[in-house]
Design a protein around this motif. Sequence first.
Motif, mmCIF file in Angstrom:
data_model
loop_
_atom_site.group_PDB
_atom_site.id
_atom_site.type_symbol
_atom_site.label_atom_id
_atom_site.label_comp_id
_atom_site.label_asym_id
_atom_site.label_seq_id
_atom_site.Cartn_x
_atom_site.Cartn_y
_atom_site.Cartn_z
ATOM 1 N N ILE A 251 47.580 48.184 35.241
ATOM 2 C CA ILE A 251 46.459 47.257 35.297
ATOM 3 C C ILE A 251 45.588 47.625 36.498
ATOM 4 O O ILE A 251 46.080 47.756 37.626
ATOM 5 N N ARG A 252 44.290 47.792 36.237
ATOM 6 C CA ARG A 252 43.307 47.938 37.314
ATOM 7 C C ARG A 252 42.181 46.953 37.020
ATOM 8 O O ARG A 252 41.215 47.279 36.341
ATOM 9 N N ALA A 253 42.341 45.742 37.500
ATOM 10 C CA ALA A 253 41.445 44.639 37.147
ATOM 11 C C ALA A 253 40.238 44.561 38.077
ATOM 12 O O ALA A 253 40.250 45.066 39.204
ATOM 13 N N ASN A 254 39.201 43.892 37.588
ATOM 14 C CA ASN A 254 38.040 43.583 38.414
ATOM 15 C C ASN A 254 38.345 42.417 39.345
ATOM 16 O O ASN A 254 39.152 41.543 39.023
ATOM 17 N N ALA A 255 37.628 42.367 40.454
ATOM 18 C CA ALA A 255 37.732 41.224 41.363
ATOM 19 C C ALA A 255 36.995 40.015 40.805
ATOM 20 O O ALA A 255 37.376 38.876 41.039
ATOM 21 N N SER A 256 35.945 40.280 40.057
ATOM 22 C CA SER A 256 35.048 39.225 39.576
ATOM 23 C C SER A 256 35.411 38.763 38.174
ATOM 24 O O SER A 256 35.900 39.531 37.351
ATOM 25 N N GLN A 257 35.134 37.503 37.893
ATOM 26 C CA GLN A 257 35.312 36.956 36.556
ATOM 27 C C GLN A 257 34.052 37.114 35.704
ATOM 28 O O GLN A 257 34.029 36.688 34.545
ATOM 29 N N LEU A 258 33.020 37.739 36.241
ATOM 30 C CA LEU A 258 31.788 37.943 35.486
ATOM 31 C C LEU A 258 32.012 38.867 34.305
ATOM 32 O O LEU A 258 32.897 39.725 34.315
ATOM 33 N N SER A 259 31.191 38.698 33.281
ATOM 34 C CA SER A 259 31.238 39.588 32.123
ATOM 35 C C SER A 259 30.652 40.942 32.506
ATOM 36 O O SER A 259 30.003 41.102 33.552
ATOM 37 N N HIS A 260 30.837 41.941 31.645
ATOM 38 C CA HIS A 260 30.237 43.251 31.882
ATOM 39 C C HIS A 260 28.718 43.151 31.986
ATOM 40 O O HIS A 260 28.101 43.790 32.846
ATOM 41 N N ALA A 261 28.117 42.374 31.111
ATOM 42 C CA ALA A 261 26.657 42.225 31.130
ATOM 43 C C ALA A 261 26.190 41.600 32.439
ATOM 44 O O ALA A 261 25.190 42.030 33.030
ATOM 45 N N GLU A 262 26.927 40.605 32.916
ATOM 46 C CA GLU A 262 26.568 39.958 34.177
ATOM 47 C C GLU A 262 26.761 40.898 35.364
ATOM 48 O O GLU A 262 25.957 40.916 36.303
ATOM 49 N N LEU A 263 27.810 41.711 35.326
ATOM 50 C CA LEU A 263 28.024 42.681 36.398
ATOM 51 C C LEU A 263 26.911 43.714 36.429
ATOM 52 O O LEU A 263 26.487 44.159 37.504
ATOM 53 N N ASP A 264 26.442 44.111 35.249
ATOM 54 C CA ASP A 264 25.355 45.077 35.168
ATOM 55 C C ASP A 264 24.088 44.557 35.854
ATOM 56 O O ASP A 264 23.315 45.332 36.421
ATOM 57 N N GLU A 265 23.874 43.256 35.782
ATOM 58 C CA GLU A 265 22.663 42.653 36.328
ATOM 59 C C GLU A 265 22.820 42.225 37.782
ATOM 60 O O GLU A 265 21.825 41.910 38.447
#
Length: 315
Positions: A251-265
Motif C-alpha cells: 500500500i502506498r496511499a495518499n495523505a489527502s482524502q481528495l479525489s484525483h480530480a480535486e488533487l489535479d486542481e
Amino acid sequence: MSKYRSRLPQVDGEQLFMTDGGLETTLIFHEGVSLPYFAAFDLLKDADGTQLLEQYYRRYIGIALQHGVGLVLEAPTWRANRDWASLLGYGTEELADANRKAISMLLRMRAENESPTSPMVISGNLGPRGDGFRADAKMNAADAQRYHAEQIETFARTDADMVAAFTMNYAEEAIGIVHAAKACAMPVAISFTVETDGKLPSGESLRSAIERTDDDTGGYAAYHMINCAHPLHFQNTLHDEGAWLRRIRGIRANASQLSHAELDEASELDDGNPEELGKLYGKIRTALPAMNVVGGCCGTDHRHVDAICRNLAPG
C-alpha cells in the motif's frame, strides 16, 4: 549482477518493508523544485539535481535503519518513458541513460547503507503511458507490452532487482507490463490506483483488475499494490473474500482524502495527518494478510512513512 532478482526478500518472508513517500509532491511543495510533468528523473541530468534526490532517499534509508525494516528503493523514473520524456526533449539514448543513472544512484546508496536487519531492494519504477488519473487513452495488452518493453529492457540490463508499475488505471496496461517483464525475466509488482468509490478510473473493480492481470499472465507478477488513493477510498473494497486479497502485498496511499480530480486542481499541498494515516494502515493490515510493503504517495513525506512504520513494525 542483481542481488535479489532471483529471490525478492519482501516476498520470501513476512518482514516489513517500507518504501519512500510522495517523491514528486515533496520536491515541488517542500523543496520548491520546478518539476514539469512530474518528471523527477530529469533531476539526474546534473550534479545538483542528483544530490537533491540522494538527500531525499537518505531520509527514508534512515527511517528503515531506525526501525530495523527492509526498504524497497524505487527509482525516480515514474515519468521516464518515451512519451513523457519526449516532452522534455529526451531522445532514445538519453532516456535510457537517465534510467541507468537512476539505478546506479540507488545501487551506490544501498552499498553504503544496507544492513542485515534492513535489506534494500532496488526497483525500476514505471508509470502509465498516459495520465495516471484518467483512463482515456487505453492501449490493448499487446501494445502496452511493446510500449513499456523499452524501459523494462533498460532496467533488465542493469543490476536492478525488479520493476514496479505504479498508478495503473486499467488492467490492459498492467497486463502488457507483466508480459514485458516476464520476457526479460524481471520480477514485477503491479500497483493499481482507485477513485473515491474504490474502483479504477476505468470503472473496473480492483478485484477484477487483479484477477484479470493474474489470469492473463499466469500469475507472473510477484505481487500487487494499491497507490495514489487515501485508505478511506478503498478500505471497503477489501471486505470482499477471495484469493485476490492475498495477492496485495503493498500500500502506498495518499495523505489527502481528495479525489484525483480535486488533487489535479489543488494549488496547495494537502498533507493530511501523518499519525492518522499510520493508524489507518494498521487497520488495513487486518484485511490484507500478506501486506508487508508500505509507503506513501501524493502528499506524503518521511513523517507519514515513519508513522506507518511505528504502527506496523514489531517492537
